[in-house]
Structures are given as structure tokens and as C-alpha cells.
Design a protein around this motif. Structure first.
Motif, PDB file in Angstrom:
ATOM      1  N   ASN A  27      36.006   6.880 -32.847  1.00  0.00           N
ATOM      2  CA  ASN A  27      37.168   7.499 -32.062  1.00  0.00           C
ATOM      3  C   ASN A  27      36.676   8.083 -30.909  1.00  0.00           C
TER       4      ASN A  27
ATOM      5  N   MET B 263      47.599   5.309 -34.337  1.00  0.00           N
ATOM      6  CA  MET B 263      46.799   5.386 -33.442  1.00  0.00           C
ATOM      7  C   MET B 263      47.012   4.525 -32.236  1.00  0.00           C
TER       8      MET B 263
ATOM      9  N   GLU C 219      34.995   8.926 -37.150  1.00  0.00           N
ATOM     10  CA  GLU C 219      35.256   9.831 -36.041  1.00  0.00           C
ATOM     11  C   GLU C 219      34.396   9.825 -34.791  1.00  0.00           C
TER      12      GLU C 219
ATOM     13  N   SER D  23      37.332   6.910 -26.885  1.00  0.00           N
ATOM     14  CA  SER D  23      37.947   7.644 -25.968  1.00  0.00           C
ATOM     15  C   SER D  23      37.198   7.833 -24.644  1.00  0.00           C
TER      16      SER D  23
ATOM     17  N   GLN E 293      39.972  -2.668 -27.662  1.00  0.00           N
ATOM     18  CA  GLN E 293      40.152  -1.832 -29.137  1.00  0.00           C
ATOM     19  C   GLN E 293      40.940  -2.081 -30.130  1.00  0.00           C
TER      20      GLN E 293
ATOM     21  N   ALA F 239      38.186   2.693 -36.612  1.00  0.00           N
ATOM     22  CA  ALA F 239      38.668   3.851 -36.386  1.00  0.00           C
ATOM     23  C   ALA F 239      39.341   4.503 -37.574  1.00  0.00           C
TER      24      ALA F 239
ATOM     25  N   GLN G 171      37.279  15.701 -26.678  1.00  0.00           N
ATOM     26  CA  GLN G 171      36.351  14.751 -27.440  1.00  0.00           C
ATOM     27  C   GLN G 171      34.711  15.206 -27.492  1.00  0.00           C
TER      28      GLN G 171
ATOM     29  N   THR H  14      47.696   4.963 -28.414  1.00  0.00           N
ATOM     30  CA  THR H  14      46.876   4.024 -27.427  1.00  0.00           C
ATOM     31  C   THR H  14      47.594   3.245 -26.707  1.00  0.00           C
TER      32      THR H  14
END
Length: 365
Positions: free
Chosen positions: A256, A180, A253, A260, A221, A227, A300, A184
Motif C-alpha cells: 500500500n 480501497m 502494508e 501510494s 494497480q 494490498a 505514508q 483509488t
């Protein structure tokens, strides 16, 4: 304390300090002011964190948060801010030093010839190092700034990989987190390089500060591990509420989705929309990445709706059956306890066989 844990903890933090010092060096060289070397004092915080971690955590990480990554951000981000702001007043094509970036090996060969004297190999190494540093100094500041951005993001991922993990996170969760972080980091680098390289943006000092502020916000983050970790819950009265139950079951979830919407794609979309809508700045890449941010935000939100509807359906189904569950995470824990009970029963069965089998030989006699 294990030797490998100690070695990984020290080597990773040493890389952080080294990269931070390179950034401070470039700021002092670009500004031509030695007082900017005071930024190097920020690394004392990282040294203090290293000592405390080795003493109280035996070099291992913490749950949900990495102080080493956070302090590395504090040590490096100010230097990149200053370089980007200074970069706004410079153009590589017009700088005399830019034409000297492709330095030939003539100076290197001359230094090598002069080194064959009384001093010998030591003098040769010193002269070679001087020539190498001089060549690095002739590289354009924009190239240096981009290289520091790239190595900064790469070192965040590699450093998180090398840092010893705590008992709360598994290797599987760490691998998911690193994958991830790679995606990112790529998005953040695209945002910083693509927007700050626009000529109209470079002429607006307020826009540069706004973009750098959003970029800094998105970097926050990296120290967090939420996450890939569920926060879990305990059978208390507060966990019977719908928001608490939803957070308990889908904590990773939801984190995340929140990252976003509020830390990365959402702020990036707002900045790019302002550039196009208010400042009338348009180019092909800006339009493409704006469309990409819109798509990610929409997906999302769709994911959030799916999670909410699934949770609502599950809750209604349990309420109709008359089941009472303090937390949707409990079935998983109950499954673990059931397996443990089965193992205990199997051990007792082996240790104490049934009476019928144990008495069978005596009847034969």
C-alpha cells in the motif's frame, strides 16, 4: 463447475467487452474513420483469457493477479487515449452538434406515428432505436469522454466484485480490496478530469501525453490483489535476512505504501508540481489536490517509519531473549497448529475416556 461461478465469470467479461466496444465506437465516430474499429480486435485477448480460465481454473480467479481486469485495461485504455487527444482539438461550445444535444421528443413522436402501419410493433421498435442512437450521436464528445472515464472506473470496481474469487483470497479480503479500489478510482478520476480540463494544458500536446501516461500507470494497480494478501514465508535461510523478514510480516502494508508513493500520489504530485512550477498554471483545485498529495505522501512515509521502528524493536527484543524465529509470521501459524492439536486431543478424550472413569462401575459391582 458451479453455475453461479460460470454465470459471474461470463457476465462480467461480457460487460467488459461491451464497454470496450462502446469506446471503440466513439473513437471511430469522433475520428470519422472506420479503420479505428480494428481496436475491437483487442477483445479477442479477453475472449481467449475467458476460455483458458474456464478450462484450467473452472472460472475462478488467480492468486495476487486478475488477468481479466488487466486485459480489460488493454482493451479500453487505447480508446480513452484517442478520445482525450481528439478532445484537445474540440470545444463543445462551438460545435454545431452541441446545440442539438437537448433534442426534443418531436422526432420520437413522429417515428411513433409512422410506425402504426403494416409493420406494426417491430417497425416501431426499429424507429425508436434509430432515434435513440441519433440522440446519442448528438451528445458532445467531451461529455462522452467523461462518461466513459466514469463508467470505466466504476466497472473496474463492480467487475472485480462480480468476478469469482480464488481459494487464496477470502470474502473479508475482497471487501477490503473493493473499498480501497473505490477511493483509488475517485482519486484517479479527479486527477484525469481536473488536470486535462485546464485550458493551458489542452494547448500543449506533450502535456496531454504526459498526463495520460501517468494516468495509465496509475491504473495498473487494479489487477493486483497484493494490498490485502500477505505473501507468507517459509523457514529458509534467505528469510532470516532483515529485508525478507520485514517483507514477510508487513507485505500488505508495504505494498500500500509503495502504490501510494510510486504509482498514485507520488506521480500525481510530480505532475501537479510541474504544472504549477514550470508552466505557471494555478487554480484553486490544482493547489488543493497538490496539497492533498503532499499530505498523503508525508503520512505514508510516516507509516513506513513506524513499521520499520516497530519491526526493529521486535527483532531486538527477540534477539535479547535468545529466541530464534525464521519469520515473524510463524507465531500465527503456530497458533493455528496449536488449535488443531487441541481439537485432536478433545476428540481422543471423547472417544477414549480415562481408565479411572471406565473402571468405576466395575468396582461398585
Amino acid at each position: 463447475m458451479e453455475l453461479m461461478v460460470l454465470l459471474n465469470a461470463l457476465v462480467t467479461r461480457l460487460l467488459f467487452v461491451l464497454h470496450s466496444l462502446i469506446g471503440v465506437w466513439r473513437v471511430a465516430a469522433a475520428k470519422k474513420d472506420p479503420k479505428y474499429w480494428l481496436l475491437a480486435l483487442l477483445n479477442l485477448l479477453l475472449c481467449l483469457e475467458t476460455g483458458l480460465t474456464l478450462k484450467f481454473k473452472q472460472g475462478r480467479g488467480y492468486k495476487w493477479f486478475s488477468p481479466a481486469i488487466f486485459l480489460y485495461l488493454i482493451c479500453t485504455v487505447p480508446s480513452l487515449w484517442l478520445l482525450e487527444i481528439h478532445h484537445g482539438t474540440q470545444y463543445c461550445g462551438t460545435e454545431p452538434g452541441a446545440a442539438q444535444a437537448n433534442v426534443s421528443n418531436q422526432d420520437f413522436n413522429q417515428s411513433s406515428d409512422n410506425s402504426h402501419g403494416i409493420e406494426g410493433a417491430d417497425h416501431h421498435i426499429i424507429e425508436t432505436a434509430k432515434v435513440f442512437v441519433n440522440q446519442l450521436s448528438t451528445i458532445c464528445e467531451t461529455v462522452w469522454t467523461l462518461a466513459l472515464h466514469q463508467t470505466f472506473l466504476l466497472l473496474l470496481v463492480v467487475g472485480r466484485w462480480l468476478l469469482p474469487i480464488g481459494v487464496e483470497i477470502t470474502r473479508d479480503q475482497l471487501s477490503q480490496l473493493l473499498l480501497m479500489f473505490v477511493g483509488t478510482a475517485a482519486d484517479i478520476l479527479e486527477f484525469a478530469s481536473e488536470t486535462l480540463d485546464i485550458e493551458d494544458v489542452r494547448k500543449n500536446y506533450a502535456l496531454i501525453n504526459a498526463i495520460l501516461a501517468v494516468w495509465t500507470w496509475s491504473m495498473l494497480q487494479f489487477p493486483l490483489d497484493l494490498a490485502v494478501q500477505h505473501i507468507g514465508c517459509k523457514p529458509t535461510t534467505s528469510t532470516r535476512r532483515i529485508p525478507s523478514l520485514l517483507l514477510c510480516r508487513y507485505s500488505a502494508e508495504l505494498w500500500n505504501i509503495g502504490v501510494s508513493l510510486f504509482i498514485q500520489d507520488g506521480p500525481f504530485f510530480i505532475v501537479r508540481s510541474i504544472l504549477m512550477g514550470h508552466f505557471r498554471i494555478f487554480n484553486q483545485m490544482l493547489v488543493f489536490f497538490t496539497a492533498k498529495n503532499i499530505l498523503v505522501v508525508t503520512l505514508q512515509l510516516y507509516r513506513l517509519a513506524v513499521i520499520t521502528l516497530d519491526f526493529r524493536a521486535t527483532t531486538l527484543q527477540k534477539s535479547r531473549k535468545g529466541e530464534v524465529s525464521c519469520c515473524p509470521c510463524e507465531p500465527y501459524k503456530a497458533h493455528i497448529h496449536a488449535i488443531a492439536d487441541q481439537d485432536a486431543e478433545m476428540k481422543e478424550f471423547v472417544a477414549f475416556p480415562p481408565k479411572e472413569e471406565s473402571q468405576a462401575p466395575s468396582k461398585n459391582h
